[in-house]
Design a protein around this motif. Structure first.
Motif, short mmCIF file in Angstrom:
data_model
loop_
_atom_site.label_atom_id
_atom_site.label_comp_id
_atom_site.label_asym_id
_atom_site.label_seq_id
_atom_site.Cartn_x
_atom_site.Cartn_y
_atom_site.Cartn_z
N VAL A 211 35.52 27.50 -4.45
CA VAL A 211 36.34 27.60 -3.25
C VAL A 211 37.77 27.92 -3.66
O VAL A 211 38.37 27.20 -4.46
CB VAL A 211 36.34 26.28 -2.44
N PRO A 212 38.35 29.01 -3.13
CA PRO A 212 39.75 29.33 -3.46
C PRO A 212 40.71 28.26 -2.97
O PRO A 212 40.40 27.49 -2.06
CB PRO A 212 39.99 30.66 -2.72
N LEU A 213 41.88 28.21 -3.59
CA LEU A 213 42.92 27.28 -3.15
C LEU A 213 43.28 27.53 -1.69
O LEU A 213 43.26 28.68 -1.23
CB LEU A 213 44.16 27.43 -4.02
N GLY A 214 43.61 26.47 -0.96
CA GLY A 214 43.91 26.59 0.46
C GLY A 214 45.33 27.03 0.72
O GLY A 214 46.24 26.81 -0.09
N LYS A 215 45.55 27.67 1.88
CA LYS A 215 46.87 28.09 2.30
C LYS A 215 47.09 27.68 3.76
O LYS A 215 46.17 27.72 4.57
CB LYS A 215 47.05 29.61 2.18
N PHE A 216 48.29 27.27 4.06
CA PHE A 216 48.67 26.98 5.44
C PHE A 216 50.14 27.32 5.57
O PHE A 216 50.98 26.77 4.85
CB PHE A 216 48.40 25.51 5.79
N ARG A 217 50.44 28.25 6.47
CA ARG A 217 51.81 28.77 6.56
C ARG A 217 52.84 27.70 6.89
O ARG A 217 54.01 27.82 6.56
CB ARG A 217 51.87 29.89 7.59
N GLY A 218 52.41 26.64 7.54
CA GLY A 218 53.37 25.61 7.94
C GLY A 218 53.72 24.63 6.85
O GLY A 218 54.59 23.78 7.03
N ALA A 219 53.05 24.70 5.70
CA ALA A 219 53.29 23.74 4.63
C ALA A 219 53.83 24.43 3.39
O ALA A 219 53.43 25.54 3.07
CB ALA A 219 51.98 23.02 4.29
N HIS A 220 54.74 23.73 2.70
CA HIS A 220 55.30 24.30 1.48
C HIS A 220 54.50 23.88 0.26
O HIS A 220 54.84 24.22 -0.87
CB HIS A 220 56.76 23.84 1.31
N PHE A 221 53.42 23.13 0.49
CA PHE A 221 52.58 22.66 -0.62
C PHE A 221 51.16 23.18 -0.42
O PHE A 221 50.77 23.58 0.67
CB PHE A 221 52.58 21.13 -0.67
N ALA A 222 50.38 23.18 -1.50
CA ALA A 222 48.99 23.60 -1.41
C ALA A 222 48.21 22.59 -0.57
O ALA A 222 48.39 21.38 -0.72
CB ALA A 222 48.38 23.70 -2.81
N VAL A 223 47.37 23.08 0.32
CA VAL A 223 46.61 22.18 1.18
C VAL A 223 45.15 22.15 0.74
O VAL A 223 44.66 23.05 0.07
CB VAL A 223 46.69 22.61 2.67
N PHE A 224 44.48 21.09 1.14
CA PHE A 224 43.06 20.90 0.95
C PHE A 224 42.32 22.08 1.59
O PHE A 224 42.42 22.28 2.80
CB PHE A 224 42.70 19.61 1.68
N PRO A 225 41.57 22.90 0.87
CA PRO A 225 40.89 24.04 1.50
C PRO A 225 39.83 23.58 2.50
O PRO A 225 39.03 22.70 2.20
CB PRO A 225 40.24 24.78 0.32
N GLU A 226 39.83 24.19 3.66
CA GLU A 226 38.85 23.78 4.67
C GLU A 226 37.43 24.06 4.23
O GLU A 226 36.50 23.31 4.55
CB GLU A 226 39.15 24.49 5.99
N LYS A 227 37.23 25.14 3.46
CA LYS A 227 35.89 25.46 2.98
C LYS A 227 35.37 24.42 1.99
O LYS A 227 34.16 24.31 1.77
CB LYS A 227 35.88 26.84 2.32
N LEU A 228 36.27 23.67 1.39
CA LEU A 228 35.86 22.60 0.49
C LEU A 228 35.45 21.36 1.29
O LEU A 228 34.56 20.62 0.89
CB LEU A 228 37.02 22.25 -0.45
N ILE A 229 36.11 21.16 2.41
CA ILE A 229 35.85 19.98 3.24
C ILE A 229 34.61 20.15 4.10
O ILE A 229 33.86 19.19 4.36
CB ILE A 229 37.08 19.72 4.15
N GLU A 230 34.36 21.36 4.54
CA GLU A 230 33.29 21.62 5.52
C GLU A 230 31.93 21.07 5.12
O GLU A 230 31.28 20.38 5.93
CB GLU A 230 33.20 23.12 5.78
N PRO A 231 31.43 21.32 3.90
CA PRO A 231 30.12 20.76 3.56
C PRO A 231 30.10 19.23 3.55
O PRO A 231 29.07 18.62 3.86
CB PRO A 231 29.82 21.34 2.17
#
Length: 335
Positions: A211-231
């Motif tokens: 799973v690639p690293l997560g991105k969220f435009r509103g955060a200046h830090f790396a976020v938990f990738p949703e594809k990692l959480i989904e399963p």
């Protein structure tokens, strides 16, 4: 409709102490890593700023022991942790934590490797570059809820990825498989009925998740990738279940929980992060509601609704199996 999420601004210890016992079905979380980053402004209850690793581990055990009391008897914990170097030596933080939680009463059921194909490059020259982290699956009891079928993955036996010796020319042929070995008792295989020998929904999910690293435009830090959480969400909970993240951050666990018609409880010591998560979750709920209205219009035979029903909100287009079909409102109300 009752709000399907709750956000609490407090330390994990403070917030968990006030929760009802046996109320959480599933926890998916990634605590602050040891000496990696200051997530708030040095709040007294912030984990990760400890001077010594043993103190950090003690604090994590304290949090997850509290969480265990708040977790249902059939509940699960998926815990993501990265490692760090202390004095030039790999500290082994993930496994130290997992074994400490096992000693504290959690049942360690699986270690999952999160492989990051877009991991940050490293200038290190005397060891391999790290491109993985751990996810540990822990259960409160031996009788826990786990939906294997919800996260099955495609079979590889009939594909070019198969590594079966002798090629694939024997597929579907009577007697085409050896009578000895792990498939010796499968008459479907030996009689050429390959389509009946494997689960129709796919093979059991493996323990290396790319799973690639997560991105969220509103955060200046790396976020938990949703594809990692989904399963984790799909396997460890049912619709309407309560999903928790005691280190909620930008609320990505909540995003995945709401997409799949679960309820969400997020806890974070940083009020700014909780506000960011609130805005994100409210936006998602509005998009889900609009998508349902369009789908309802299509079902009623309204021409305008039919045209609009195919439109998926921009934020949802990237998500596979976003769970837009069905009655989201009913699932939340019945929880």
């Amino acid at each position: 409709m009752e709000q399907p999420f709750t956000l609490i601004t407090a330390s994990a210890q403070e917030a968990l102490s006030g929760l009802e016992d046996n109320s959480i079905q599933l926890t998916v979380t990634s605590p602050p890593y040891f000496k990696q980053r200051t997530y708030s402004s040095g709040h007294k209850g912030e984990i990760g700023l400890e001077r010594h690793l043993d103190t950090y581990l003690d604090h994590l055990v304290e949090v997850f022991t509290l969480l265990k009391d708040k977790t249902r008897e059939d509940g699960l914990l998926f815990l993501n942790l990265g490692d760090t170097y202390v004095g030039g030596e790999l500290a082994g933080v993930p496994w130290r934590t997992a074994l400490a939680l096992s000693d504290a009463g959690w049942i360690l059921r699986s270690d999952i490797i999160w492989h990051k194909p877009n991991a940050m490059p490293s200038a290190v020259k005397n060891r391999p570059t790290v491109d993985h982290e751990y996810i540990f699956m822990l259960a409160k009891s031996k009788d826990y809820y786990y939906n294997t079928d919800a996260i099955r993955e495609p079979h590889v036996t009939f594909t070019d990825k198969s590594r079966m010796k002798g090629g694939r020319s024997h597929f579907g042929k009577r007697g085409g498989t050896p009578e000895q070995g792990k498939n010796s008792g499968s008459h479907n295989l030996h009689d050429g009925r390959w389509d009946q020998a494997f689960h129709p929904l796919g093979r059991n999910k493996r323990t290396v998740w790319e799973v690639p690293l997560g991105k969220f435009r509103g955060a200046h830090f790396a976020v938990f990738p949703e594809k990692l959480i989904e399963p984790c969400i799909k396997a460890g909970s049912k619709e309407g279940s309560l999903v928790c993240d005691p280190f909620s951050g930008a609320g990505t666990t909540g995003v995945s929980a709401l997409r799949h018609k679960r309820r969400y409880l997020g806890i974070d010591v940083n009020a700014d992060y909780n506000e960011m998560a609130r805005e994100r979750l409210e936006k998602l709920l509005a998009e889900l509601e609009r998508a349902e209205e369009k789908a309802a219009g299509a079902g009623s035979g309204d021409g305008a609704g039919t045209e609009a029903a195919g439109a998926v909100p921009e934020e949802l287009e990237e998500e596979e199996d976003a769970g837009l079909l069905g009655d989201f409102t009913t699932a939340m109300a019945e929880a």
